[in-house]
Design a protein around this motif. Structure first.
Motif, short mmCIF file in Angstrom:
data_model
loop_
_atom_site.label_atom_id
_atom_site.label_comp_id
_atom_site.label_asym_id
_atom_site.label_seq_id
_atom_site.Cartn_x
_atom_site.Cartn_y
_atom_site.Cartn_z
N ILE A 1 0.85 -1.20 0.00
CA ILE A 1 0.00 0.00 0.00
C ILE A 1 0.89 1.25 0.00
O ILE A 1 0.63 2.21 -0.75
N GLY A 2 1.93 1.25 0.80
CA GLY A 2 2.87 2.37 0.79
C GLY A 2 3.56 2.53 -0.55
O GLY A 2 3.75 3.65 -1.05
N HIS A 3 3.95 1.42 -1.16
CA HIS A 3 4.61 1.41 -2.46
C HIS A 3 3.69 2.02 -3.54
O HIS A 3 4.11 2.88 -4.31
N VAL A 4 2.45 1.55 -3.56
CA VAL A 4 1.48 2.07 -4.53
C VAL A 4 1.20 3.55 -4.26
O VAL A 4 1.15 4.37 -5.18
N GLY A 5 1.04 3.89 -2.98
CA GLY A 5 0.81 5.29 -2.62
C GLY A 5 1.95 6.19 -3.07
O GLY A 5 1.72 7.29 -3.59
N ALA A 6 3.18 5.73 -2.88
CA ALA A 6 4.34 6.53 -3.30
C ALA A 6 4.36 6.69 -4.81
O ALA A 6 4.63 7.78 -5.33
N ALA A 7 4.06 5.60 -5.54
CA ALA A 7 4.04 5.68 -7.00
C ALA A 7 2.97 6.66 -7.48
O ALA A 7 3.21 7.48 -8.39
N LEU A 8 1.80 6.61 -6.86
CA LEU A 8 0.72 7.53 -7.24
C LEU A 8 1.06 8.98 -6.87
O LEU A 8 0.74 9.91 -7.62
N GLN A 9 1.72 9.15 -5.74
CA GLN A 9 2.15 10.50 -5.34
C GLN A 9 3.15 11.05 -6.35
O GLN A 9 3.07 12.22 -6.73
N HIS A 10 4.07 10.22 -6.80
CA HIS A 10 5.03 10.67 -7.81
C HIS A 10 4.31 11.07 -9.09
O HIS A 10 4.67 12.07 -9.72
N HIS A 11 3.31 10.29 -9.47
CA HIS A 11 2.63 10.55 -10.74
C HIS A 11 1.68 11.75 -10.67
O HIS A 11 1.70 12.61 -11.56
N PHE A 12 0.87 11.81 -9.62
CA PHE A 12 -0.17 12.84 -9.57
C PHE A 12 0.23 14.11 -8.84
O PHE A 12 -0.30 15.19 -9.14
N VAL A 13 1.13 14.03 -7.88
CA VAL A 13 1.52 15.22 -7.11
C VAL A 13 2.83 15.79 -7.65
O VAL A 13 2.89 16.95 -8.02
N LYS A 14 3.86 14.97 -7.69
CA LYS A 14 5.16 15.44 -8.17
C LYS A 14 5.22 15.55 -9.68
O LYS A 14 6.06 16.24 -10.22
N LYS A 15 4.34 14.79 -10.35
CA LYS A 15 4.25 14.77 -11.81
C LYS A 15 5.60 14.45 -12.47
O LYS A 15 5.99 15.05 -13.46
N ASP A 16 6.29 13.45 -11.87
CA ASP A 16 7.55 13.00 -12.47
C ASP A 16 7.31 11.68 -13.20
O ASP A 16 6.17 11.26 -13.39
N THR A 17 8.38 11.03 -13.62
CA THR A 17 8.26 9.84 -14.46
C THR A 17 8.44 8.53 -13.69
O THR A 17 8.60 7.48 -14.31
N VAL A 18 8.42 8.56 -12.37
CA VAL A 18 8.67 7.36 -11.58
C VAL A 18 7.67 6.25 -11.94
O VAL A 18 8.07 5.11 -12.19
N LEU A 19 6.40 6.54 -11.98
CA LEU A 19 5.41 5.52 -12.32
C LEU A 19 5.53 5.08 -13.78
O LEU A 19 5.39 3.90 -14.09
N ALA A 20 5.83 6.00 -14.65
CA ALA A 20 5.95 5.68 -16.08
C ALA A 20 7.10 4.72 -16.35
O ALA A 20 7.09 4.00 -17.36
N ARG A 21 8.08 4.64 -15.46
CA ARG A 21 9.19 3.70 -15.64
C ARG A 21 8.69 2.26 -15.54
O ARG A 21 9.30 1.36 -16.12
N MET A 22 7.60 2.04 -14.81
CA MET A 22 7.04 0.69 -14.66
C MET A 22 5.76 0.53 -15.49
O MET A 22 5.28 -0.57 -15.66
N LEU A 23 5.23 1.63 -15.97
CA LEU A 23 4.06 1.63 -16.86
C LEU A 23 4.41 2.47 -18.09
O LEU A 23 4.01 3.64 -18.19
N PRO A 24 5.14 1.91 -19.03
CA PRO A 24 5.65 2.68 -20.16
C PRO A 24 4.59 3.40 -20.98
O PRO A 24 4.87 4.41 -21.59
N PHE A 25 3.35 2.90 -20.96
CA PHE A 25 2.30 3.57 -21.74
C PHE A 25 1.98 4.95 -21.17
O PHE A 25 1.34 5.76 -21.82
N LEU A 26 2.47 5.26 -19.95
CA LEU A 26 2.29 6.59 -19.38
C LEU A 26 3.36 7.55 -19.86
O LEU A 26 3.24 8.76 -19.66
N SER A 27 4.42 7.04 -20.46
CA SER A 27 5.55 7.86 -20.88
C SER A 27 5.14 8.90 -21.90
O SER A 27 4.32 8.65 -22.78
N LYS A 28 5.73 10.07 -21.79
CA LYS A 28 5.43 11.18 -22.71
C LYS A 28 6.46 11.23 -23.83
O LYS A 28 6.55 12.21 -24.54
N GLN A 29 7.27 10.16 -23.95
CA GLN A 29 8.33 10.19 -24.97
C GLN A 29 7.77 9.83 -26.32
O GLN A 29 6.92 9.07 -26.54
#
Length: 179
Positions: free
Chosen positions: A151-179
């Motif tokens: 739960i902490g792992h998923v929460g951190a990944a979601l925080q990176h994606h939705f709050v920090k808006k970085d690419t941490v989650l996209a590294r494990m979900l490539p379809f999220l990548s903006k490249q």
């Protein structure tokens, strides 16, 4: 510098994640069932899934040790970096310890694990009712600890994606990548 995980790492991550979720759900469900032939069948399936996950996690650990993970974002502070590394280490330790404690508990309870009903695995301990009960309780506690860490792992990944808006989650979900 590596920007995303390899396809193999991504595949193993999601395969293990699905396996953990299913095995946890099955274990939780079957605990409440009364003793019956159906419960014994579900226990066998749970053991098969646990041993299969143990093998997959070993493959995953070997892959991870031989393939560099993407770097953490440069704006992460030392405490966040430490938390990320500690969280991942704890996930790996638990993913190895949980099936091992289940196997040890079965051995101590005198109930061998027979993988897929065909391949008997060696008993890792001699029969001891008290030790079997202690190991079964340890197995259960470690599962709930894993649930909390996931739960902490998923929460951190979601925080990176939705709050920090970085690419941490996209590294494990490539379809999220903006490249």
């Amino acid at each position: 510098m590596t920007h995303r995980y390899t396809s193999t790492a991504i595949f193993l991550h999601w395969l293990v994640a699905l396996g953990l979720a299913g095995t946890f759900a099955l274990g939780y469900y079957m605990e409440a069932l009364p003793f019956s032939p159906n419960k014994l069948k579900l226990i066998a399936w749970h053991k098969w899934a646990g041993i299969t996950l143990l093998a997959l996690v070993v493959v995953r650990v070997v892959w991870r040790l031989t393939h560099r993970a993407p770097s953490l974002p440069s704006d992460m502070g030392p405490a966040s970096r430490l938390a990320a590394h500690a969280g991942h280490a704890l996930l790996y330790v638990l993913m190895l310890a949980i099936p091992l404690t289940g196997w040890l508990a079965s051995s101590a309870q005198g109930v061998s694990v027979v993988l897929f009903g065909v391949w008997p695995l060696p008993d890792l301990l001699g029969k001891s009712r008290e030790l079997g009960t202690a190991l079964q309780n340890t197995h259960r506690i470690l599962n709930y600890l894993l649930l909390a860490v996931v739960i902490g792992h998923v929460g951190a990944a979601l925080q990176h994606h939705f709050v920090k808006k970085d690419t941490v989650l996209a590294r494990m979900l490539p379809f999220l990548s903006k490249q």
